[in-house]
Write a protein that holds these residues in place. Sequence first.
Motif, PDB file in Angstrom:
ATOM      1  N   SER A 157       0.837  -1.209   0.000  1.00 45.04           N
ATOM      2  CA  SER A 157       0.000   0.000   0.000  1.00 45.04           C
ATOM      3  C   SER A 157       0.863   1.247   0.000  1.00 45.04           C
ATOM      4  CB  SER A 157      -0.912  -0.005   1.230  1.00 45.04           C
ATOM      5  OG  SER A 157      -1.661   1.186   1.306  1.00 45.04           O
ATOM      6  N   GLU A 158       1.936   1.232   0.800  1.00 46.49           N
ATOM      7  CA  GLU A 158       2.837   2.383   0.856  1.00 46.49           C
ATOM      8  C   GLU A 158       3.514   2.610  -0.487  1.00 46.49           C
ATOM      9  OE1 GLU A 158       5.574   1.747   4.003  1.00 46.49           O
ATOM     10  OE2 GLU A 158       4.168   2.286   5.598  1.00 46.49           O
ATOM     11  N   GLN A 159       3.929   1.515  -1.121  1.00 45.52           N
ATOM     12  CA  GLN A 159       4.606   1.636  -2.403  1.00 45.52           C
ATOM     13  C   GLN A 159       3.681   2.185  -3.483  1.00 45.52           C
ATOM     14  OE1 GLN A 159       6.051  -2.369  -2.935  1.00 45.52           O
ATOM     15  NE2 GLN A 159       7.982  -1.969  -1.841  1.00 45.52           N
ATOM     16  N   LYS A 160       2.399   1.822  -3.384  1.00 46.86           N
ATOM     17  CA  LYS A 160       1.431   2.318  -4.362  1.00 46.86           C
ATOM     18  C   LYS A 160       1.042   3.762  -4.077  1.00 46.86           C
ATOM     19  CE  LYS A 160      -0.785  -2.094  -5.565  1.00 46.86           C
ATOM     20  NZ  LYS A 160      -2.055  -2.859  -5.536  1.00 46.86           N
ATOM     21  N   SER A 161       1.090   4.163  -2.809  1.00 49.45           N
ATOM     22  CA  SER A 161       0.678   5.517  -2.415  1.00 49.45           C
ATOM     23  C   SER A 161       1.828   6.496  -2.576  1.00 49.45           C
ATOM     24  CB  SER A 161       0.167   5.511  -0.965  1.00 49.45           C
ATOM     25  OG  SER A 161      -0.954   4.677  -0.825  1.00 49.45           O
ATOM     26  N   THR A 162       2.292   6.648  -3.811  1.00 46.97           N
ATOM     27  CA  THR A 162       3.351   7.619  -4.077  1.00 46.97           C
ATOM     28  C   THR A 162       2.757   9.026  -4.018  1.00 46.97           C
ATOM     29  OG1 THR A 162       2.930   7.608  -6.459  1.00 46.97           O
ATOM     30  CG2 THR A 162       4.496   5.981  -5.598  1.00 46.97           C
ATOM     31  N   GLN A 193       7.539   9.864  -7.273  1.00 51.67           N
ATOM     32  CA  GLN A 193       7.482   8.411  -7.129  1.00 51.67           C
ATOM     33  C   GLN A 193       7.821   7.932  -5.718  1.00 51.67           C
ATOM     34  OE1 GLN A 193       6.143   6.626  -9.545  1.00 51.67           O
ATOM     35  NE2 GLN A 193       5.934   8.629 -10.558  1.00 51.67           N
ATOM     36  N   PRO A 209       6.864   7.116  -1.958  1.00 50.35           N
ATOM     37  CA  PRO A 209       5.663   6.893  -1.149  1.00 50.35           C
ATOM     38  C   PRO A 209       5.519   7.996  -0.104  1.00 50.35           C
ATOM     39  CG  PRO A 209       6.884   4.851  -1.406  1.00 50.35           C
ATOM     40  CD  PRO A 209       7.766   5.942  -1.936  1.00 50.35           C
TER      41      PRO A 209
END
Length: 411
Positions: free
Chosen positions: A97-102, A140, A142
């Motif tokens: 989730s953190e990686q997607k929430s850039t 990019q 997070p």
Amino acid sequence: MAKLSAKEVLNAKPRDKAYRLGDGGGLYLYIRRSGAKSWECRYTKPSTGKTTFTGIGSFPDVSLADARKRATEIRLQVADGIDPQLLKAEQKAKVISEQKSTFKTVAELWMESKVHRLKPKTIEGNWRKLELYVFPQIGQIPIARLTAPMAIEALKPIEKKGQLETVKRTVQLMNEVMTYGVNAGLIHHNPLSGIREVFRKPLVKHMLALEPNELPELIQTVAGANMAMTTRCLIEWQLHTMTRPNEAAGARWCEIDTERNVWVIPESRMKMKRAHEVPLTPQMLAILDVIRPVSGHRDYLFPSIRDPKKPTDAESINKALSRIGFKGRTTAHGLRALASTTLNEQGFDADIIEAALAHTDKNQIRSAYNRTTYLERRKTLMCWWSEHIEKNAYGSMSVTGFINLRAVNNR
């Protein structure tokens, strides 16, 4: 169960079937038929009471000593009623989730929430700033890993160029994105909340506006300038009505109430999102008479020259004022300041002036009262202002002056 030695772990060979070597305390070395080795810990699931295994890493990436430490941690978790497998799944989901929430992804969600609350032009300008000054450096990253030094580093080059207003606005936008992230539950706090204090502050620039005694120069210069009739009428319309540039430029014929002699600007076009009524003076009606042959059959009073189905650009007033010698002296917004200064100097009630300028009173009850009682008093104020403009246009071919001259010649 005897403890494994480092040599035993290293020398364990594959067999026809996969097997485990125990180390005690629930720790096992699992050897596959391929010879690959990994560590597993056996534990009882707190929720079901069933026995299962959970992986804790491959050998030799995870040494025997490290495997024993991890096994101890798992036993402590189970003792506290925590299922290590569920905990691992939650941690993995959090990382994903953190990686997607850039920052850029969250900025897109934030911008979507503004679509029906801001004008398209404002949204476009805000997004452009993020594209130019923020996304290339931290887009990019997070937001859970974004730090104040990262954000500051991204904006320092703009500060060095002296674009301090841009820095100020961009910092504000970045904070709005991060606050959205907090409200959406993506992060617990906004680490960028104080970064504006790091940058140099832009000097406060007061609105460019003429002094009251310069009104004759303005109106007579506009009257004698070589410009399109639509632009000339628009400048005088905004000056007489005391409206904002975009409100004046976007005026529609359907907004003109000829029975009541009032221009009703709908709330959708007002800065404060509240309908505004402008009493029409004889001079304003004269401007309508002049522009009617040009645009009376169209939607807008002041149609664009390039596309008559659209209104003229509000910026056209500033461009025209610059061309005729008022660059650096006044702007379209400055015309409102000129009206306000003049009316205040003449002793008109400050509340009536503010109502005429469509400024909203912070006191909501008082604001509602003002809406219902000030229209009649504003008629007196607007008539004085229009007559004052007309007197200062004496001897020129202003729009209203032209109407009055024609009326005299027709007698």
